[in-house]
Design an enzyme around this catalytic site. Sequence first.
Site, PDB file in Angstrom:
ATOM      1  N   ARG A 149      -5.613  -2.016   9.030  1.00  0.00           N
ATOM      2  CA  ARG A 149      -5.616  -3.489   8.958  1.00  0.00           C
ATOM      3  C   ARG A 149      -5.831  -4.071  10.353  1.00  0.00           C
ATOM      4  O   ARG A 149      -6.826  -3.729  10.981  1.00  0.00           O
ATOM      5  CB  ARG A 149      -4.300  -3.971   8.366  1.00  0.00           C
ATOM      6  CG  ARG A 149      -4.534  -4.955   7.220  1.00  0.00           C
ATOM      7  CD  ARG A 149      -3.256  -5.397   6.586  1.00  0.00           C
ATOM      8  NE  ARG A 149      -2.872  -4.556   5.492  1.00  0.00           N
ATOM      9  CZ  ARG A 149      -2.134  -4.958   4.485  1.00  0.00           C
ATOM     10  NH1 ARG A 149      -1.704  -6.189   4.423  1.00  0.00           N
ATOM     11  NH2 ARG A 149      -1.808  -4.142   3.525  1.00  0.00           N
ATOM     12  N   ARG A 191       1.099  -5.043  -5.762  1.00  0.00           N
ATOM     13  CA  ARG A 191       1.190  -6.277  -4.980  1.00  0.00           C
ATOM     14  C   ARG A 191       1.473  -7.366  -5.996  1.00  0.00           C
ATOM     15  O   ARG A 191       0.914  -7.353  -7.099  1.00  0.00           O
ATOM     16  CB  ARG A 191      -0.079  -6.503  -4.183  1.00  0.00           C
ATOM     17  CG  ARG A 191      -0.219  -5.429  -3.093  1.00  0.00           C
ATOM     18  CD  ARG A 191      -1.276  -5.750  -2.068  1.00  0.00           C
ATOM     19  NE  ARG A 191      -1.136  -4.901  -0.893  1.00  0.00           N
ATOM     20  CZ  ARG A 191      -1.897  -3.821  -0.650  1.00  0.00           C
ATOM     21  NH1 ARG A 191      -2.837  -3.472  -1.487  1.00  0.00           N
ATOM     22  NH2 ARG A 191      -1.706  -3.121   0.444  1.00  0.00           N
ATOM     23  N   ASP A 245      -0.201   2.304   8.444  1.00  0.00           N
ATOM     24  CA  ASP A 245      -0.766   1.538   9.562  1.00  0.00           C
ATOM     25  C   ASP A 245       0.027   1.620  10.876  1.00  0.00           C
ATOM     26  O   ASP A 245      -0.512   1.330  11.939  1.00  0.00           O
ATOM     27  CB  ASP A 245      -0.903   0.057   9.184  1.00  0.00           C
ATOM     28  CG  ASP A 245      -1.839  -0.165   8.013  1.00  0.00           C
ATOM     29  OD1 ASP A 245      -2.592   0.760   7.668  1.00  0.00           O
ATOM     30  OD2 ASP A 245      -1.815  -1.269   7.440  1.00  0.00           O
ATOM     31  N   THR A 298       4.210   2.593   5.488  1.00  0.00           N
ATOM     32  CA  THR A 298       2.807   2.171   5.615  1.00  0.00           C
ATOM     33  C   THR A 298       2.089   3.112   6.577  1.00  0.00           C
ATOM     34  O   THR A 298       2.661   3.507   7.598  1.00  0.00           O
ATOM     35  CB  THR A 298       2.675   0.716   6.123  1.00  0.00           C
ATOM     36  OG1 THR A 298       1.323   0.496   6.545  1.00  0.00           O
ATOM     37  CG2 THR A 298       3.579   0.409   7.305  1.00  0.00           C
ATOM     38  N   ASP A 316       5.362  -4.952   6.149  1.00  0.00           N
ATOM     39  CA  ASP A 316       5.956  -6.235   6.539  1.00  0.00           C
ATOM     40  C   ASP A 316       5.996  -7.259   5.398  1.00  0.00           C
ATOM     41  O   ASP A 316       6.949  -8.034   5.286  1.00  0.00           O
ATOM     42  CB  ASP A 316       5.285  -6.817   7.787  1.00  0.00           C
ATOM     43  CG  ASP A 316       3.780  -6.955   7.644  1.00  0.00           C
ATOM     44  OD1 ASP A 316       3.224  -6.549   6.599  1.00  0.00           O
ATOM     45  OD2 ASP A 316       3.156  -7.484   8.579  1.00  0.00           O
ATOM     46  N   GLY A 346       0.839  -1.210   0.000  1.00  0.00           N
ATOM     47  CA  GLY A 346       0.000   0.000   0.000  1.00  0.00           C
ATOM     48  C   GLY A 346       0.865   1.248   0.000  1.00  0.00           C
ATOM     49  O   GLY A 346       1.879   1.302   0.698  1.00  0.00           O
ATOM     50  N   ASP A 349       2.187  -0.486  11.831  1.00  0.00           N
ATOM     51  CA  ASP A 349       2.033  -1.836  12.383  1.00  0.00           C
ATOM     52  C   ASP A 349       3.333  -2.641  12.400  1.00  0.00           C
ATOM     53  O   ASP A 349       3.302  -3.865  12.481  1.00  0.00           O
ATOM     54  CB  ASP A 349       0.960  -2.599  11.578  1.00  0.00           C
ATOM     55  CG  ASP A 349       1.321  -2.752  10.106  1.00  0.00           C
ATOM     56  OD1 ASP A 349       2.262  -2.081   9.644  1.00  0.00           O
ATOM     57  OD2 ASP A 349       0.657  -3.544   9.416  1.00  0.00           O
TER      58      ASP A 349
HETATM   59  P1  ADP Z   1       2.934  -4.468   2.717  1.00  0.00           P
HETATM   60  O1  ADP Z   1       4.350  -4.479   2.282  1.00  0.00           O
HETATM   61  O2  ADP Z   1       2.361  -3.078   2.763  1.00  0.00           O
HETATM   62  O3  ADP Z   1       2.723  -5.259   3.990  1.00  0.00           O
HETATM   63  P2  ADP Z   1       1.801  -6.659   1.211  1.00  0.00           P
HETATM   64  O4  ADP Z   1       1.638  -7.528   2.401  1.00  0.00           O
HETATM   65  O5  ADP Z   1       0.697  -6.634   0.222  1.00  0.00           O
HETATM   66  O6  ADP Z   1       2.051  -5.145   1.583  1.00  0.00           O
HETATM   67  O7  ADP Z   1       3.139  -7.120   0.481  1.00  0.00           O
HETATM   68  C1  ADP Z   1       3.600  -6.430  -0.667  1.00  0.00           C
HETATM   69  C2  ADP Z   1       4.264  -7.405  -1.601  1.00  0.00           C
HETATM   70  O8  ADP Z   1       5.408  -7.992  -0.967  1.00  0.00           O
HETATM   71  C3  ADP Z   1       3.416  -8.613  -2.012  1.00  0.00           C
HETATM   72  O9  ADP Z   1       2.526  -8.331  -3.057  1.00  0.00           O
HETATM   73  C4  ADP Z   1       4.483  -9.587  -2.460  1.00  0.00           C
HETATM   74  O10 ADP Z   1       4.972  -9.263  -3.735  1.00  0.00           O
HETATM   75  C5  ADP Z   1       5.593  -9.318  -1.443  1.00  0.00           C
HETATM   76  N1  ADP Z   1       5.477 -10.280  -0.334  1.00  0.00           N
HETATM   77  C6  ADP Z   1       4.583 -10.269   0.672  1.00  0.00           C
HETATM   78  N2  ADP Z   1       4.747 -11.318   1.489  1.00  0.00           N
HETATM   79  C7  ADP Z   1       5.780 -12.022   0.974  1.00  0.00           C
HETATM   80  C8  ADP Z   1       6.441 -13.243   1.340  1.00  0.00           C
HETATM   81  N3  ADP Z   1       6.076 -13.932   2.426  1.00  0.00           N
HETATM   82  N4  ADP Z   1       7.456 -13.673   0.570  1.00  0.00           N
HETATM   83  C9  ADP Z   1       7.839 -12.972  -0.522  1.00  0.00           C
HETATM   84  N5  ADP Z   1       7.259 -11.833  -0.919  1.00  0.00           N
HETATM   85  C10 ADP Z   1       6.256 -11.352  -0.195  1.00  0.00           C
HETATM   86  O1  F6P Z   2      -1.667  -1.260   4.687  1.00  0.00           O
HETATM   87  C1  F6P Z   2      -2.232  -0.039   4.349  1.00  0.00           C
HETATM   88  C2  F6P Z   2      -3.706  -0.191   4.081  1.00  0.00           C
HETATM   89  O2  F6P Z   2      -4.208   1.074   3.710  1.00  0.00           O
HETATM   90  C3  F6P Z   2      -4.528  -0.784   5.214  1.00  0.00           C
HETATM   91  O3  F6P Z   2      -4.788   0.175   6.215  1.00  0.00           O
HETATM   92  C4  F6P Z   2      -5.729  -1.305   4.479  1.00  0.00           C
HETATM   93  O4  F6P Z   2      -6.287  -2.406   5.134  1.00  0.00           O
HETATM   94  C5  F6P Z   2      -5.152  -1.762   3.172  1.00  0.00           C
HETATM   95  O5  F6P Z   2      -3.928  -1.075   3.004  1.00  0.00           O
HETATM   96  C6  F6P Z   2      -6.038  -1.477   1.990  1.00  0.00           C
HETATM   97  O6  F6P Z   2      -5.431  -2.021   0.868  1.00  0.00           O
HETATM   98  P1  F6P Z   2      -5.891  -1.786  -0.651  1.00  0.00           P
HETATM   99  O7  F6P Z   2      -5.009  -0.727  -1.200  1.00  0.00           O
HETATM  100  O8  F6P Z   2      -5.624  -3.107  -1.294  1.00  0.00           O
HETATM  101  O9  F6P Z   2      -7.324  -1.390  -0.626  1.00  0.00           O
END
Ligand code: ADP
Ligand code: F6P
Length: 319
Positions: free
Chosen positions: A171, A72, A127, A125, A103, A11, A129
């Site tokens: 989240r 993503r 969040d 982020t 994360d 995000g 978090d």
């Molecule tokens: P954020 O980084 O904000 O937590 P996401 O959880 O959607 O957002 O993760 C972003 C991207 O990071 C995912 O679309 C994927 O490409 C990569 N990613 C997430 N989790 C993993 C994982 N366990 N192993 C490898 N890549 C990951």
């Molecule tokens: O992680 C940031 C965040 O804005 C969260 O607060 C929310 O749950 C999520 O991303 C929304 O994601 P998307 O962009 O897929 O709607």
Amino acid sequence: MKTIAVLTSGGDAPGMNAAIRAVVRAGLDKGFKVMGIQRGYSGLINGEIFPMDRHNVADIIQRGGTILRTARCEEFKTEEGRKRGANILKTFGIDGLVVIGGDGSFAGAQLLSKLGIATIGLPGTIDNDLSYTDYTIGFDTAINTVLDAINKLRDTSTSHERVSIVEVMGRNCGDIALYTGLAGGAESIIVPEKGYNQDELCRTILEGKLRGKMHNLIILAEGIGGAEKLAKKVQDVTGIDTRATILGHIQRGGSPTCMDRVWASRMGYRAVELLQEGKSGKVVGVGNGQIIDMDIDEALAMPRKFDEKLYEIAKALSY
Ligand code: ADP
Ligand code: F6P
């Protein structure tokens, strides 16, 4: 190390541009060639990589979103996808990578570092978090956006003597709700870390009305969710007109606050210093008002701490 790259993933968050600018300019300042990767890990796998100079990051420190775009990418969660990404980086002669994200993005960065690419993560982020750092890029802007909305909702709720339920992002983390609930003078703050009881909430609303409260503001974190349903329930039980507002993605945009710009700049600079020192598999953050860094493994393994004291204070001050 001669060439480094930067990407944003997951995000978006206000202040990501300030972080990109810091990485690019610090990198150039230290004699690196700097590349930008578009659309996170998805762009990496597709080779969406271009050289960046000082001008590419001019006039962006004040802008929300991310000039590199974000995405993503499911493919990057597979071993094969990551190997493709690592090979692309090697093909472009990139030996160091700064990943700005949450994360999930850090989990990807950590695995990439095991494939021989020096990686450094920056917490981006709204969040807040990530347990290892007191602060994530975008959180300060997001809470100020929410606060502005709360102030406006308070005006109309008071005029109509209504209950206003405001659902905010985060989240599974209740920090946006907690900080804005306290700063916005909310009567109730509902976060996933604490849960809540609907009967108790309705009782509190009725008691508030008896004590002369002109409105009742409830901040609800999306980790609990269901603002519309809750509004109906509250109205049915208390007989007080109740409205739900889901703030949604408005919280992710806007010009970053001074705080977000300063920390993003400091963290971006530190990320480049770490690459220069030959470090890899690290994340940068803030601890006790100072820039810190830590192994990604250690950072991701840290359990989240909820600020119980802040919650206690918000509760005590809400009567
Ligand atoms: P954020 O980084 O904000 O937590 P996401 O959880 O959607 O957002 O993760 C972003 C991207 O990071 C995912 O679309 C994927 O490409 C990569 N990613 C997430 N989790 C993993 C994982 N366990 N192993 C490898 N890549 C990951
Ligand atoms: O992680 C940031 C965040 O804005 C969260 O607060 C929310 O749950 C999520 O991303 C929304 O994601 P998307 O962009 O897929 O709607």
